[in-house]
Design a protein around this motif. Sequence first.
Motif, PDB file in Angstrom:
ATOM      1  N   TYR A   1     -45.408  57.989 -78.620  1.00  0.00           N
ATOM      2  CA  TYR A   1     -45.616  56.655 -78.044  1.00  0.00           C
ATOM      3  C   TYR A   1     -44.452  56.262 -77.138  1.00  0.00           C
TER       4      TYR A   1
ATOM      5  N   ASN B   1     -48.543  48.100 -67.722  1.00  0.00           N
ATOM      6  CA  ASN B   1     -48.916  48.555 -69.065  1.00  0.00           C
ATOM      7  C   ASN B   1     -47.721  49.000 -69.901  1.00  0.00           C
TER       8      ASN B   1
ATOM      9  N   THR C   1     -47.331  47.037 -73.214  1.00  0.00           N
ATOM     10  CA  THR C   1     -48.274  47.432 -74.268  1.00  0.00           C
ATOM     11  C   THR C   1     -47.832  48.753 -74.890  1.00  0.00           C
TER      12      THR C   1
ATOM     13  N   ALA D   1     -46.691  49.529 -78.700  1.00  0.00           N
ATOM     14  CA  ALA D   1     -47.246  50.635 -79.489  1.00  0.00           C
ATOM     15  C   ALA D   1     -46.118  51.467 -80.092  1.00  0.00           C
TER      16      ALA D   1
ATOM     17  N   LEU E   1     -53.062  50.284 -79.634  1.00  0.00           N
ATOM     18  CA  LEU E   1     -52.275  49.775 -78.499  1.00  0.00           C
ATOM     19  C   LEU E   1     -51.972  50.876 -77.482  1.00  0.00           C
TER      20      LEU E   1
END
Length: 177
Positions: free
Chosen positions: A68, A80, A83, A87, A154
């Motif tokens: 991640y 993004n 986000t 995550a 996510l």
Amino acid sequence: MTRTAPDPRARMGAFAFALAGVLFVVYEAVAPRADQTTLEGAASWASAGWSIAHVSAIVGLILIPLGYGALRGFLEGTKNEKTAFLAATIGYIGSGLTISYYGAEVYGLKAIGERAVADGDATLTEVGDAFRYDATAMTVFAIGLALIAVAGVLAAVAVWRSGSCRSGPACRSPSSW
């Protein structure tokens, strides 16, 4: 025509996820399955298979949030990124909470299993159950797993919204399902 090299962060993240997947398969494949209230179950806790399985799961749980983190790096500077950062953060917390439970299983149960086998006393497995099924242990484990699931969602949202997924059946919009 200018060609750009693939971002190495994406490859490292993909490698981390793939290796984590392999390690979870190892966990399932080598973990002994025995009635854990018996001496055979206690012996399974003391076995190499038990240790290998649980250490594999622990390393897999470390690799998931690293994947991640690589995704966050890949999406750096995009809308993004936040986000993906969320995550990664939630994934780290979830993995940390889950690892604590696996650590207790690999180290604590091994010691209990070895003692139970040495003493020929299957009732010692009750000690293992006392900490495995303790309300605090189960709650921390469940929260950790839930956070790992949230992090996965996510991460999927970050990838979806980034437009990185451009073709193939997995990339079609939900309206085409």
